[in-house]
Design an enzyme around this catalytic site. Structure first.
Site, short mmCIF file in Angstrom:
data_model
loop_
_atom_site.label_atom_id
_atom_site.label_comp_id
_atom_site.label_asym_id
_atom_site.label_seq_id
_atom_site.Cartn_x
_atom_site.Cartn_y
_atom_site.Cartn_z
N ALA A 99 0.86 -1.17 0.00
CA ALA A 99 0.00 0.00 0.00
C ALA A 99 0.90 1.23 0.00
CB ALA A 99 -0.88 -0.02 1.25
N GLY A 136 0.66 -5.00 1.21
CA GLY A 136 -0.57 -5.17 0.42
C GLY A 136 -0.34 -5.96 -0.86
N GLU A 164 4.67 -4.76 7.52
CA GLU A 164 3.91 -3.69 8.19
C GLU A 164 4.39 -3.42 9.61
OE1 GLU A 164 2.58 -6.14 6.41
OE2 GLU A 164 1.03 -5.33 5.08
N GLU A 224 -0.47 -9.47 0.14
CA GLU A 224 -1.86 -9.79 0.49
C GLU A 224 -2.73 -10.01 -0.75
OE1 GLU A 224 -1.87 -6.35 3.17
OE2 GLU A 224 -2.90 -7.67 4.59
N1 COA Z 1 4.56 3.18 -0.84
C1 COA Z 1 4.91 4.32 -1.45
N2 COA Z 1 6.01 4.44 -2.21
C2 COA Z 1 6.78 3.35 -2.34
C3 COA Z 1 6.47 2.12 -1.73
C4 COA Z 1 5.29 2.06 -0.94
N3 COA Z 1 4.89 0.93 -0.34
N4 COA Z 1 7.44 1.23 -2.02
C5 COA Z 1 8.30 1.87 -2.82
N5 COA Z 1 7.92 3.15 -3.01
C6 COA Z 1 8.59 4.19 -3.80
C7 COA Z 1 9.80 4.76 -3.07
O1 COA Z 1 9.38 5.74 -2.13
C8 COA Z 1 10.59 5.32 -4.20
O2 COA Z 1 10.01 6.53 -4.60
P1 COA Z 1 10.96 7.86 -4.83
O3 COA Z 1 11.83 7.47 -5.99
O4 COA Z 1 9.96 8.91 -5.16
O5 COA Z 1 11.69 8.04 -3.56
C9 COA Z 1 10.34 4.32 -5.35
O6 COA Z 1 9.14 3.61 -4.98
C10 COA Z 1 11.44 3.30 -5.51
O7 COA Z 1 11.67 2.68 -4.25
P2 COA Z 1 13.12 2.57 -3.56
O8 COA Z 1 12.92 2.43 -2.10
O9 COA Z 1 13.98 3.70 -4.02
O10 COA Z 1 13.63 1.22 -4.21
P3 COA Z 1 14.66 0.17 -3.57
O11 COA Z 1 14.94 -0.80 -4.65
O12 COA Z 1 15.79 0.87 -2.92
O13 COA Z 1 13.84 -0.57 -2.40
C11 COA Z 1 11.92 -1.68 -1.44
C12 COA Z 1 12.72 -1.36 -2.72
C13 COA Z 1 10.66 -2.42 -1.87
C14 COA Z 1 12.75 -2.54 -0.51
C15 COA Z 1 11.55 -0.36 -0.73
O14 COA Z 1 10.98 0.52 -1.67
C16 COA Z 1 10.57 -0.54 0.39
O15 COA Z 1 10.94 -0.99 1.46
N6 COA Z 1 9.29 -0.20 0.16
C17 COA Z 1 8.26 -0.29 1.16
C18 COA Z 1 7.79 -1.71 1.30
C19 COA Z 1 6.74 -1.83 2.38
O16 COA Z 1 6.98 -1.60 3.56
N7 COA Z 1 5.54 -2.20 1.96
C20 COA Z 1 4.45 -2.44 2.84
C21 COA Z 1 3.61 -1.24 2.95
S1 COA Z 1 2.19 -1.60 3.95
#
Ligand code: COA
Length: 255
Positions: free
Chosen positions: A63, A108, A131, A111
Site C-alpha cells: 500500500a 498489500g 507492516e 496480500e
Molecule cells: N509506498 C509508497 N512508495 C513506495 C512504496 C510504498 N509501499 N514502495 C516503494 N515506493 C517508492 C519509493 O518511495 C521510491 O520513490 P521515490 O523514488 O519517489 O523516492 C520508489 O518507490 C522506488 O523505491 P526505492 O525504495 O527507491 O527502491 P529500492 O529498490 O531501494 O527498495 C523496497 C525497494 C521495496 C525494498 C523499498 O521501496 C521498500 O521498502 N518499500 C516499502 C515496502 C513496504 O513496507 N511495503 C508495505 C507497505 S504496507
C-alpha cells in the site's frame, strides 16, 4: 490509467502499472483495480485471470506508505475496506485467479497475491508482510490468509518480524506454488489450461475449496457431496465423462 487489462481469448491479464512507486497502491490505483476485478467477476468471456505488476522490479511493493501516513482511524478503515474488496473479489470470483509475482510483493502486494487462487514467483521475487516495521499490521487479509496458506506458525514469524523472504523460501513454506522465469509465461500457460476446462466445474471447485476458509469441516464435506451430485446435471459433466470414455478431447459449453 494505472491498471491495464489485456485479453487473449478467455485469458485476461491485469497489470498494475505505477512503476515510479514500484506499483505501490494509492487510492486511484486500488480503486481502479477493484473496479476492473468487479467487471471481470461478471464477465463470462473471461475464464482465467492473471494478476501481475509492470516492469522488472515489482509485483506490488505494498500500500502507498506516503498516503497511509496521513490517515486518521476512520480513513484507515475505509482504506482497509477497499483493499479487502479487491482481495475478496480475487478470492471469490467464480473463475481462477493467478498471481504472477515478478518482483517485490510486500505488504498489500503480498496480500493481493495471497487472495489469488494460485501464486507463481520469479526467481528474483521478494515477499513479506513488513507492516510491523511501520508500526502497523497487515490490513488487507494478510493476518488471515497467510496463516491459512502457510500455517499459523509460519505466518506469526513472518508477520511479527516483518522480514522479507526470497522465492526459494516462499516455495518451501508453500506461499507460492512454483518458481518460474519468466513468471508471466508460466502463469499464462496455467491460465490457458484452466480456460479450456469446464467453467461450471471450475467455479464449483473454487467455491468448494473456499469452504475450508469458513464453514465447519463436516458442513463443508456435506456441501461437497451435495454439489458434486448436482453437477452431474450439467452438459459439461456429461460431455467430459463421455469424451473420456470415447477417447476424445471434451468440448465444454459452459452449462
Ligand atoms: N509506498 C509508497 N512508495 C513506495 C512504496 C510504498 N509501499 N514502495 C516503494 N515506493 C517508492 C519509493 O518511495 C521510491 O520513490 P521515490 O523514488 O519517489 O523516492 C520508489 O518507490 C522506488 O523505491 P526505492 O525504495 O527507491 O527502491 P529500492 O529498490 O531501494 O527498495 C523496497 C525497494 C521495496 C525494498 C523499498 O521501496 C521498500 O521498502 N518499500 C516499502 C515496502 C513496504 O513496507 N511495503 C508495505 C507497505 S504496507
Amino acid at each position: 490509467m494505472s491498471v491495464r487489462v489485456e485479453r487473449d481469448g478467455a485469458v485476461v491479464t491485469v497489470t498494475i502499472d505505477r512503476q515510479d512507486a514500484l506499483n505501490a497502491l494509492d487510492v486511484a490505483t486500488l480503486t481502479e483495480l477493484r473496479d476492473r476485478l468487479l467487471e471481470l467477476a461478471d464477465d463470462a468471456d473471461a475464464r482465467a485471470i492473471v494478476l501481475t505488476g509492470a516492469g522488472e522490479k515489482a509485483f506490488v511493493a505494498g500500500a502507498d506508505i506516503r498516503y497511509m501516513s496521513g490517515l486518521d482511524p476512520d480513513q484507515a478503515k475505509g482504506w482497509g475496506a477497499l483493499g479487502h474488496e479487491a482481495g475478496r473479489l480475487l478470492e471469490t470470483m467464480p473463475k481462477p485467479t493467478i498471481a504472477a509475482i515478478n518482483g517485490f510483493a510486500l505488504g498489500g502486494g503480498c496480500e493481493l497475491a495471497l487472495a489469488c487462487d494460485i501464486r507463481y514467483a520469479s526467481s528474483r521475487a521478494k515477499l513479506g508482510q513488513p507492516e510491523i516495521n511501520l508500526g502497523i499490521v497487515p490490513g488487507w487479509g494478510g493476518t488471515q490468509r497467510l496463516a491459512r496458506i502457510c500455517g499459523v506458525g509460519v505466518a506469526k514469524e513472518l508477520v511479527y518480524t516483518g522480514r522479507t523472504i526470497d522465492a526459494d523460501e516462499a516455495l518451501r513454506i508453500g506461499l507460492v506454488n512454483a518458481i518460474a522465469d519468466p513468471v508471466l509465461d508460466r502463469a499464462l500457460e496455467t491460465a490457458r489450461e484452466l480456460a479450456s476446462k469446464s467453467p461450471v466445474a471450475l467455479a464449483l471447485a473454487k467455491r468448494l475449496c473456499n469452504l475450508t476458509l469458513g464453514v465447519d469441516h463436516s458442513g463443508a464435506l456435506d456441501m461437497e457431496a451435495r454439489e458434486f451430485g448436482e453437477l452431474f446435471a450439467s452438459e459439461d459433466a456429461k460431455e467430459g465423462l463421455t469424451a473420456f470414455v470415447e477417447k476424445r478431447r471434451p468440448s465444454f459449453v459452459g452449462r
